[in-house]
Design a protein around this motif. Structure first.
Motif, PDB file in Angstrom:
ATOM      1  N   ARG A  42       0.257  31.596   4.294  1.00 32.17           N
ATOM      2  CA  ARG A  42       0.447  30.403   3.329  1.00 32.17           C
ATOM      3  C   ARG A  42      -0.904  30.409   2.281  1.00 32.17           C
ATOM      4  O   ARG A  42      -2.155  30.422   3.094  1.00 32.17           O
ATOM      5  CB  ARG A  42       0.494  29.027   4.111  1.00 32.17           C
ATOM      6  N   ALA A  43      -0.634  30.454   1.254  1.00 31.79           N
ATOM      7  CA  ALA A  43      -1.728  30.385   0.262  1.00 31.79           C
ATOM      8  C   ALA A  43      -2.523  29.102   0.424  1.00 31.79           C
ATOM      9  O   ALA A  43      -3.909  29.104   0.363  1.00 31.79           O
ATOM     10  CB  ALA A  43      -1.401  30.779  -1.158  1.00 31.79           C
ATOM     11  N   ASP A  44      -2.121  28.150   0.659  1.00 27.83           N
ATOM     12  CA  ASP A  44      -2.716  26.725   0.710  1.00 27.83           C
ATOM     13  C   ASP A  44      -2.678  26.133   2.061  1.00 27.83           C
ATOM     14  O   ASP A  44      -2.406  26.436   2.992  1.00 27.83           O
ATOM     15  CB  ASP A  44      -1.760  25.791  -0.083  1.00 27.83           C
ATOM     16  N   PRO A 639      -6.318  30.902 -11.631  1.00 22.32           N
ATOM     17  CA  PRO A 639      -4.996  30.494 -12.372  1.00 22.32           C
ATOM     18  C   PRO A 639      -4.526  29.384 -11.470  1.00 22.32           C
ATOM     19  O   PRO A 639      -3.708  28.472 -12.069  1.00 22.32           O
ATOM     20  CB  PRO A 639      -4.308  31.747 -12.490  1.00 22.32           C
ATOM     21  N   ASP A 640      -4.711  29.426 -10.110  1.00 25.66           N
ATOM     22  CA  ASP A 640      -3.800  28.599  -9.446  1.00 25.66           C
ATOM     23  C   ASP A 640      -4.564  27.384  -8.661  1.00 25.66           C
ATOM     24  O   ASP A 640      -4.173  26.845  -7.635  1.00 25.66           O
ATOM     25  CB  ASP A 640      -3.060  29.306  -8.288  1.00 25.66           C
ATOM     26  N   GLU A 641      -5.707  27.200  -9.465  1.00 23.76           N
ATOM     27  CA  GLU A 641      -6.610  26.093  -8.956  1.00 23.76           C
ATOM     28  C   GLU A 641      -6.849  24.938  -9.922  1.00 23.76           C
ATOM     29  O   GLU A 641      -6.510  25.306 -11.164  1.00 23.76           O
ATOM     30  CB  GLU A 641      -8.044  26.459  -8.524  1.00 23.76           C
ATOM     31  N   ALA A 649      -8.259  31.664   0.556  1.00 27.26           N
ATOM     32  CA  ALA A 649      -8.817  32.891   0.138  1.00 27.26           C
ATOM     33  C   ALA A 649      -9.443  32.726  -1.191  1.00 27.26           C
ATOM     34  O   ALA A 649     -10.397  33.612  -1.395  1.00 27.26           O
ATOM     35  CB  ALA A 649      -7.327  33.493  -0.212  1.00 27.26           C
ATOM     36  N   ASN A 650      -9.369  31.860  -2.118  1.00 31.52           N
ATOM     37  CA  ASN A 650      -9.986  31.772  -3.196  1.00 31.52           C
ATOM     38  C   ASN A 650     -11.598  31.344  -2.970  1.00 31.52           C
ATOM     39  O   ASN A 650     -12.619  31.591  -3.364  1.00 31.52           O
ATOM     40  CB  ASN A 650      -9.255  30.812  -4.313  1.00 31.52           C
TER      41      ASN A 650
END
Length: 678
Positions: A42-44, A639-641, A649-650
């Motif tokens: 899961r990215a988030d 880009p996704d923040e 991960a970011n």
């Protein structure tokens, strides 16, 4: 990238693995914990509701868990409501998305029961204590009079329909969080076991005025008979007001809006007798006069607004009632978010309650208050305050809190923290925290100066995003100053910095750094400055004021005040602090000239591309300006923040990028110089 096996990287991995506790609730003998967890694949971060019961030895044992869940409300039937992204069969079949409202009772069948779903999800809700009714906020197509009609209109949409938006009046309600042709509406609905008729599930026809919108804030009295809804009024020129709409869910046409002269209202908390809502009142600031927050009571029919502690300086914000005439609030003082109890009857006596840390969340059930507390050097944990019916112990004072759960104890840092004080020539006093390794090093330490965001905040508690301890583990000292505009240091600190971010806030912060460099453990020749949002701006400002800065790190920062104020969604706040863009002199006076950043200073800029508070174009512009002048500058775009960095991960990539830059610009801390003596 930083060394994969370094001590800072190890601390970072421990941080990212910990549950991030948001709130706790007592359900009989069980404990419900709302927390965010990192999950593989899961990215988030994933919000969870975790249900614990006492084990044979008194330890907490996980009994059940709901993934993608948050916003718990206890009901009088031994169960609780929560919002979740989980899908029921019929909701998925209708194409409903976002969060749905669910009810669960641990003694009932294991699976929770769906209460409400909607095409764009349930934005927020409030439920009566007795568990029979709720009011929920959902997005509805303009002109629809029911959820069923809303569904039919959506199903009739052509896949290639136009999605253009025409803007008249205030920019942001139409072009940001609102979808064209949709309005946030309220729904009155029965809960499982309720005897209310099905008609109670119809949309409420509230008499909102022109240019007034619901914000999604909701509170419902224990009997479900009165509701308070947050509203925003969009005024000409980009100005904005915040108030409350008070109404009976069974008679929405009789709603009454409350807009006190000189104050905004927000964060309503329903009183136990149904007669009052406690909320936060914030003075409407203007150039030359800063905001001030205080706790007030608003009559449930909107007929009166009563200030509870008008002389209190700590910006009290109501959190929970702990009796018929006792209110628990939080308020900052000298680097700690304290818990305060206000007696709402009579003179409104205010007492500070010792919590052992900064209070992040408060819930009350029966004779107990559960707090989530933390400190800069203590990860969030759950503690219990026993209360009697009046909100106090038999002796008349709230007892010392007892530890209930410490889910993130593994992240407890090994370092230590000192409190520094800088007394300015004008007699004012400013405070900082200095985070250091547990043991004195063999030589002096390079210094990282961390600037907090806000700007109406202070360094009070644990931060998962701006956590100093991975850097301390690598051998750096981290200074966390609270300059003017920091909360908890009296109204005079706010007024001094209001509208004077560079001439006062940055100037005092620079003096705080110079004063701290007299500390025998600090190397005055190896300095980096960094921060996010307002802290990103302030780090750049310090780089222009302190010639010895070797590295400046700015996330979501800016230099051109007017450029940000024109286009951001907080335009109304800039108007209050600085005035009309392109007319008020403060924008030009306080903006930064990056020409003062020398070629010997390395600059790291980072920005979330979805940021609406500080559009990413500002970092792009600063990058081009600095790169054109030959400054060693790098730009990280995410880009996704949004405004902050939320994805683990970011965040890890950012930490490693900055840590590597610290090693390169400041020399690794192992290259310490000089012997120390205290």
């Amino acid at each position: 990238m930083a060394r994969s096996g370094g001590p800072g990287a190890a601390v970072l991995e421990v941080l990212l693995a910990q549950p991030r506790v948001q709130a706790a609730h007592r359900l009989g003998s069980a404990l419900l914990v709302e927390a965010e967890l990192r999950r593989a694949g899961r990215a988030d971060l994933v919000p969870f509701v975790l249900g614990y019961v006492p084990g044979p030895g008194g330890e907490l044992v996980l009994e059940h868990a709901h993934a993608a869940a948050s916003s718990v409300t206890l009901t009088g039937d031994g169960g609780y409501l929560f919002l979740s992204d989980r899908r029921a069969g019929r909701a998925a079949a209708r194409g409903h998305g976002g969060r749905s409202l669910w009810w669960h009772r641990p003694q009932a069948p294991r699976e929770p029961r769906l209460v409400l779903s909607a095409p764009r999800g349930v934005v927020s809700y409030a439920a009566s204590r007795y568990g029979d009714v709720a009011v929920a906020a959902v997005w509805i197509r303009d002109g629809a009079t029911s959820l069923a009609e809303d569904q039919l209109r959506r199903e009739a949409d052509a896949p290639d329909r136009a999605t253009v938006t025409w803007v008249r009046g205030d920019l942001w309600p139409r072009s940001s969080y609102h979808v064209p042709g949709e309005t946030l509406r309220l729904l009155h609905l029965p809960l499982p076991g309720s005897q209310l008729p099905s008609a109670a599930g119809e949309l409420l026809a509230l008499p909102l005025g022109e240019d007034v919108r619901l914000t999604g804030e909701l509170a419902l009295t224990p009997d479900g008979l009165r509701c308070a809804a947050g509203v925003a009024r969009f005024l000409p020129g980009g100005h904005r007001r915040h108030g409350l709409l008070l109404f009976s869910p069974t008679d929405p046409a009789g709603a009454r809006a409350v807009w006190p002269d000189g104050d905004d209202l927000s964060e309503p908390v329903a009183g136990p007798d149904g007669g009052w809502f406690a909320c936060t009142a914030e003075r409407i600031a203007r150039p030359g006069l800063g905001p001030r927050q205080e706790a007030v009571l608003v009559a449930a029919d909107g007929s009166a607004v009563v200030r509870l502690a008008p002389e209190h300086a700590d910006w009290l914000r109501p959190r929970a009632w702990c009796g018929p005439d006792a209110l628990l609030c939080t308020g900052d003082r000298a680097g700690r978010r304290h818990l305060w109890r206000i007696r709402t009857g009579g003179a409104g006596r205010v007492e500070r309650v010792e919590a052992g840390g900064s209070v992040q969340a408060v819930t009350v059930s029966g004779g107990e208050a559960l707090l989530v507390r933390s400190r800069i050097d203590l990860p969030p944990e759950v503690v219990s305050l026993p209360l009697n019916a009046g909100g106090a112990s038999a002796a008349g004072k709230v007892r010392v809190p007892g530890l209930v759960a410490a889910p993130a104890a593994a992240a407890t840092p090994a370092g230590r923290m000192e409190r520094l004080e800088y007394r300015a020539p004008d007699g004012s006093t400013w405070h900082s925290r200095l985070c250091l390794p547990a043991d004195d090093p063999a030589g002096q330490l390079p210094l990282l100066v961390w600037c907090h965001g806000g700007p109406l905040l202070s360094w009070t508690d644990w931060s998962w995003r701006w956590n100093p301890w991975p850097f301390v583990a690598e051998g750096y000292a981290v200074l966390m100053p609270d300059p003017p505009l920091s909360t908890g240091y009296g109204q005079q600190a706010v007024e001094r910095g209001w509208g004077r971010w560079t001439s006062q806030v940055a100037a005092v912060a620079a003096d705080q750094v110079r004063n701290a460099l007299a500390h025998p453990l600090l190397d005055a020749d190896r300095i980096a400055v960094m921060g996010g949002s307002f802290g990103g701006y302030l780090s750049l400002a310090l780089a222009t004021l302190l010639p010895g800065v070797r590295l400046a790190v700015s996330h979501a920062g800016w230099a051109d005040f007017a450029a940000v104020a024109r286009v951001c969604d907080l335009h109304w706040h800039w108007l209050r602090e600085y005035g009309v863009v392109d007319e008020a002199p403060g924008y030009r006076r306080e903006s930064l000239s990056l020409d003062a950043i020398g070629a010997g200073t390395r600059v790291l800029l980072s920005h979330g591309c979805g940021d609406t508070h500080v559009p990413a174009g500002e970092s792009r512009a600063m990058y081009r300006l600095l790169e054109g002048r030959g400054v060693d500058v790098e730009l990280m775009l995410l880009p996704d923040e949004g405004h902050s960095i939320r994805r683990p991960a970011n965040a890890a990539a950012w930490f490693r990028w900055v840590l590597e830059a610290c090693h390169a610009a400041l020399d690794h801390p192992s290259m310490a110089k000089g012997s120390l003596s205290r």
